[in-house]
Design a protein around this motif. Structure first.
Motif, PDB file in Angstrom:
ATOM      1  N   GLY A  14     -12.747  18.483  -3.753  1.00 11.55           N
ATOM      2  CA  GLY A  14     -12.843  18.180  -5.179  1.00 11.55           C
ATOM      3  C   GLY A  14     -11.533  18.205  -5.915  1.00 11.55           C
ATOM      4  N   GLU A  15     -10.445  18.437  -5.242  1.00 11.70           N
ATOM      5  CA  GLU A  15      -9.137  18.512  -5.902  1.00 11.70           C
ATOM      6  C   GLU A  15      -8.287  17.339  -5.411  1.00 11.70           C
ATOM      7  N   THR A  16      -7.648  16.665  -6.347  1.00 14.07           N
ATOM      8  CA  THR A  16      -6.816  15.511  -6.007  1.00 14.07           C
ATOM      9  C   THR A  16      -5.516  16.001  -5.381  1.00 14.07           C
ATOM     10  N   LEU A  72      -7.151  10.727  -3.719  1.00  9.68           N
ATOM     11  CA  LEU A  72      -7.586  11.208  -2.407  1.00  9.68           C
ATOM     12  C   LEU A  72      -7.786  12.713  -2.567  1.00  9.68           C
ATOM     13  N   GLN A  73      -9.044  13.130  -2.508  1.00  9.13           N
ATOM     14  CA  GLN A  73      -9.372  14.513  -2.862  1.00  9.13           C
ATOM     15  C   GLN A  73      -9.717  15.357  -1.633  1.00  9.13           C
ATOM     16  N   ALA A 106      -5.449   8.283 -11.961  1.00 10.11           N
ATOM     17  CA  ALA A 106      -5.916   8.681 -10.627  1.00 10.11           C
ATOM     18  C   ALA A 106      -5.849  10.183 -10.452  1.00 10.11           C
ATOM     19  N   ILE A 107      -4.792  10.797 -10.979  1.00  8.42           N
ATOM     20  CA  ILE A 107      -4.673  12.261 -10.888  1.00  8.42           C
ATOM     21  C   ILE A 107      -5.847  12.924 -11.595  1.00  8.42           C
ATOM     22  N   LEU A 153       0.851  -1.178   0.000  1.00  8.73           N
ATOM     23  CA  LEU A 153       0.000   0.000   0.000  1.00  8.73           C
ATOM     24  C   LEU A 153       0.891   1.232   0.000  1.00  8.73           C
ATOM     25  N   MET A 154       0.615   2.137  -0.949  1.00  4.71           N
ATOM     26  CA  MET A 154       1.451   3.331  -1.111  1.00  4.71           C
ATOM     27  C   MET A 154       0.562   4.574  -1.141  1.00  4.71           C
ATOM     28  N   ILE A 155       1.108   5.648  -0.576  1.00  2.00           N
ATOM     29  CA  ILE A 155       0.479   6.964  -0.675  1.00  2.00           C
ATOM     30  C   ILE A 155       1.406   7.835  -1.523  1.00  2.00           C
TER      31      ILE A 155
END
Length: 480
Positions: free
Chosen positions: A145-147, A141-142, A115-116, A85-87
């Protein structure tokens, strides 16, 4: 090794069809099972990424993203077995990872840009560092509303591919076993077809060499059975035809020898001389009579030959059936008188029956029919000739006698060439065969109904001349 022939073709065709079918099934099965396993892994990681995203949104509202232990908490909560699992940040750089060995440069696989862009990214490929096959699933992960970050799961596909490979080998083995069984089955099927064909071929070769007593033995089914029965029937008919031909040769030899003997005997006798005029007249009469008999036999054989070679020429014109039958009766009257047989003509039509045909050949037809009736009738009996209309377009002439009749067995063969019901009765056995073909040339039909010991009825159906044809024929006659 199957020898070259129809057997090999059957086996080869079965093999090709089954091989192509199994090959297609193998491809479809491999793709389907691979898709099933990969989709299962993807759905598992995608669901966890959703939960991670929801978890992230929950802490965003509490400004928890500023907590330096936040990512560590996420890794510990949503970690999966055998999965990294990576962030990542928007640049693809690793912010946190469940793997102690973090990548030293940004990750730029196709799942990250997806994803971006706000979508769920999926990538299947090999790790640049190890070459190991992996699947990666990334989800944004937003914040408002912004990633801001990307949660990325990466799992190895090595064990899955190994299982898929084993399944593939297993399916190939099963397909090979099926192909082997089908090949064995096709060989058995080919033999079940080829062996009867070889038997039929061998017997046919014997028949071609003249051994018509050879028969195809075996209870074959379907078309092979029909073929065997047909060949056996053909051989039987050839034997029968040969027997009939031999009987014909014997009969015609006798028929020719008798008048020739009479002609030769009287010729030699008259050559010696010393006879009175009356005896000389009798001898010349016998010579003339036997000569006419020879001419009749030869003409009958010639007519049959012409009919067989389609060389019989007809002079078509209007023929009055009543007049034709009256002439026929006059020709055989003397022969009927010798046996005290009464000839009677009944005309059941209101108007004259005119048919289109060759008068001489039609007369030959009815002469033969009536002559046979006289020949096989008892003395002091009767023969009835009836003219009637079968319908608007056809006339029917029936010649009925009360003679010896014909057996049911002989009735089916009586119109065959060379066949004689009574070999002692003389003749060539061609009369009814010629009669039938002459009637067919006139587009008519001949039918014989008989009962042994009761009598025989011969029915001849002929087309009636159309009024327009009759007028045209009369007009052409008037011009002449």
């Amino acid at each position: 090794m199957i020898k070259k022939g129809i057997g090999r073709q059957i086996v080869l065709h079965y093999f090709i069809v089954v091989f192509v079918t199994l090959f297609m099934v193998e491809i479809i099965f491999t793709l389907a099972i691979r898709m099933y396993y990969y989709d299962t892994i993807y759905n598992h990681m995608s669901n966890h990424s959703i939960w991670a995203s929801d978890y992230f949104q929950k802490f965003v509202r509490l400004n928890a993203e500023r907590d330096p232990d936040y990512f560590t908490e996420m890794l510990r909560t949503f970690e999966l077995d055998n999965t990294e699992l990576m962030i990542l940040d928007r640049k693809g750089e690793v912010k946190a990872s469940s793997n102690a060995f973090q990548a030293d440069k940004a990750i730029q696989t196709s799942d990250v840009p997806q994803a971006i862009a706000g979508n769920v990214g999926k990538w299947i490929g090999r790790q640049p560092s190890t070459g190991e096959p992996v699947m990666a699933v990334s989800r944004p992960l937003q914040i408002q509303g912004e990633t801001r970050y990307i949660v990325r799961y990466v799992t190895s596909l090595e064990s899955i591919n190994a299982k898929l490979l084993n399944l593939t080998f297993l399916s190939i083995a099963v397909s090979g076993a099926v192909l082997a069984l089908v090949t064995l089955f096709s060989i058995g099927l080919a033999n079940s077809i080829v062996k009867p064909i070889n038997n039929i071929r061998d017997v046919s070769a014997q028949m071609a060499r003249g051994k018509f007593d050879a028969r195809i033995k075996g209870n074959y089914k379907y078309e092979l059975g029909e073929l065997a029965a047909t060949l056996n029937y053909m051989a039987q008919e050839i034997v029968r035809s040969n027997q009939i031909k031999d009987d014909f040769i014997s009969s015609i030899s006798h028929e020719l020898r008798t008048p020739l003997t009479g002609i030769k005997g009287w010729s030699e006798t008259l050559t010696i001389g010393g006879f009175d005029p009356e005896e000389t007249k009798i001898g010349m009469g016998i010579i003339a009579k036997e000569t006419d008999r020879l001419i009749g036999l030869v003409e009958e054989i010639l007519d049959f030959s012409k009919l067989q070679q389609n060389e019989m020429k007809l002079v078509i014109g209007p023929v009055n059936m009543k007049e034709l039958l009256q002439e026929t009766m006059l020709n055989v009257w003397a022969k009927a008188e010798q046996k005290h047989i009464q000839l009677k003509l009944d005309d059941n039509t209101e108007e004259p029956v005119i048919v289109s045909g060759d008068a001489n050949r039609l007369k030959q037809v009815f002469l033969n029919v009536v002559d046979n009736a006289i020949k096989f009738s008892h003395e002091q009996s009767w023969i009835r000739i009836v003219i009637s209309r079968k319908n608007q377009y056809q006339a029917i002439v029936q010649v009925a006698d009360t003679g010896i009749g014909i057996s049911e067995e002989s009735l089916s063969k009586v119109k065959d060439r060379f066949y004689q019901v009574n070999h002692q009765g003389g003749g060539t056995g061609l009369g009814l065969a010629i009669t039938q073909q002459l009637v067919e040339l006139h587009h008519g039909e001949i039918d014989i109904a008989s009962e042994l010991g009761v009598g025989t009825t011969v029915s001849v159906t002929l087309p009636i001349m159309e009024p327009e044809e009759l007028e045209q024929s009369e007009g052409e006659t008037g011009k002449l």
